[in-house]
Design a protein around this motif. Structure first.
Motif, PDB file in Angstrom:
ATOM      1  N   VAL A   1       0.851  -1.187   0.000  1.00 10.50           N
ATOM      2  CA  VAL A   1       0.000   0.000   0.000  1.00 10.50           C
ATOM      3  C   VAL A   1       0.888   1.239   0.000  1.00 10.50           C
ATOM      4  N   LYS A   2       0.625   2.151  -0.913  1.00 12.39           N
ATOM      5  CA  LYS A   2       1.388   3.393  -1.017  1.00 12.39           C
ATOM      6  C   LYS A   2       0.762   4.446  -0.100  1.00 12.39           C
ATOM      7  N   ILE A   3       1.598   5.054   0.728  1.00 14.44           N
ATOM      8  CA  ILE A   3       1.145   6.091   1.655  1.00 14.44           C
ATOM      9  C   ILE A   3       1.994   7.332   1.408  1.00 14.44           C
ATOM     10  N   PRO A   4       1.372   8.448   1.013  1.00 17.50           N
ATOM     11  CA  PRO A   4       2.166   9.624   0.669  1.00 17.50           C
ATOM     12  C   PRO A   4       2.659  10.430   1.869  1.00 17.50           C
ATOM     13  N   LYS A   5       1.904  10.418   2.962  1.00 18.00           N
ATOM     14  CA  LYS A   5       2.236  11.249   4.123  1.00 18.00           C
ATOM     15  C   LYS A   5       1.480  10.722   5.332  1.00 18.00           C
ATOM     16  N   VAL A   6       2.056  10.947   6.525  1.00 16.84           N
ATOM     17  CA  VAL A   6       1.434  10.529   7.781  1.00 16.84           C
ATOM     18  C   VAL A   6       1.318  11.732   8.698  1.00 16.84           C
ATOM     19  N   THR A   7       0.110  11.942   9.231  1.00 16.11           N
ATOM     20  CA  THR A   7      -0.065  12.918  10.302  1.00 16.11           C
ATOM     21  C   THR A   7      -0.333  12.154  11.589  1.00 16.11           C
ATOM     22  N   VAL A   8       0.184  12.672  12.676  1.00 20.75           N
ATOM     23  CA  VAL A   8      -0.021  12.056  13.988  1.00 20.75           C
ATOM     24  C   VAL A   8      -0.864  13.012  14.812  1.00 20.75           C
ATOM     25  N   GLY A   9      -2.013  12.521  15.280  1.00 21.85           N
ATOM     26  CA  GLY A   9      -2.917  13.336  16.076  1.00 21.85           C
ATOM     27  C   GLY A   9      -2.750  13.074  17.548  1.00 21.85           C
ATOM     28  N   ILE A  10      -3.268  11.937  17.999  1.00 22.75           N
ATOM     29  CA  ILE A  10      -3.176  11.596  19.417  1.00 22.75           C
ATOM     30  C   ILE A  10      -2.696  10.162  19.575  1.00 22.75           C
ATOM     31  N   ILE A  11      -1.657  10.006  20.365  1.00 24.33           N
ATOM     32  CA  ILE A  11      -1.243   8.705  20.894  1.00 24.33           C
ATOM     33  C   ILE A  11      -1.181   8.924  22.397  1.00 24.33           C
ATOM     34  N   PHE A  12      -2.060   8.263  23.100  1.00 22.24           N
ATOM     35  CA  PHE A  12      -2.218   8.500  24.534  1.00 22.24           C
ATOM     36  C   PHE A  12      -0.984   8.109  25.340  1.00 22.24           C
TER      37      PHE A  12
END
Length: 157
Positions: A97-108
């Protein structure tokens, strides 16, 4: 490329994703990929109720997502992938699977995690996963809401 953005947020589908990120990414499909959540029919039903009008939603396990992407099921869609942890993204990448970018919101925060920003805490395994994602040429940024400044996760790992 069907995936337009991947987001790591342990809350998965919630108000900020539905109201703010929906306007930002203009996705036609919201895809929650989580092996546990995909087995919980009540949780899946409540998530489907909150999806933006006029969009599709899939709540599936990692292997099903990989199979569906390989089969071209989403080739004509703009897909916003949402996962709880970076290791799921590694599995998707390993599956082609191609993923262009990752944003990280919440990791508790938890006992084995260290806080690296207001809403993000990571453990050693997650740090290695983020390093692996970046090693594959995929930008990873911490960004709670679309209007927040993007912060390159490399500053913290």
């Amino acid at each position: 490329m069907p995936v337009i953005l991947a987001r790591i947020d342990q809350r998965l589908i919630h108000g900020i994703v539905v109201n703010q990120w929906a306007a930002e990414v203009q996705a036609g499909r919201y895809m929650v990929i989580d092996n546990e959540v995909s087995q919980n029919e009540e949780l899946k039903a409540s998530m489907r109720l909150s999806k933006p009008a006029g969009t599709g939603m899939s709540i599936i396990n990692t292997q099903k997502a990989i199979t569906n992407f390989r089969n071209g099921n989403y080739d004509n869609q703009k897909v916003f992938v949402i996962v709880k942890e970076p290791k799921t993204l590694i599995e998707l990448l390993d599956g082609g699977v191609k993923i262009p970018k990752v944003t990280v919101g919440i990791i508790f925060d938890s006992n084995d995690r260290k806080n690296i920003s207001k809403f993000v805490s990571v453990n050693e395994d997650e740090i290695q996963d983020f390093k692996e994602i970046e090693k594959r040429g995929i930008e990873c940024v911490i960004q709670y809401v679309p209007n927040d400044q993007e912060i390159d996760i490399k500053k913290y790992i």
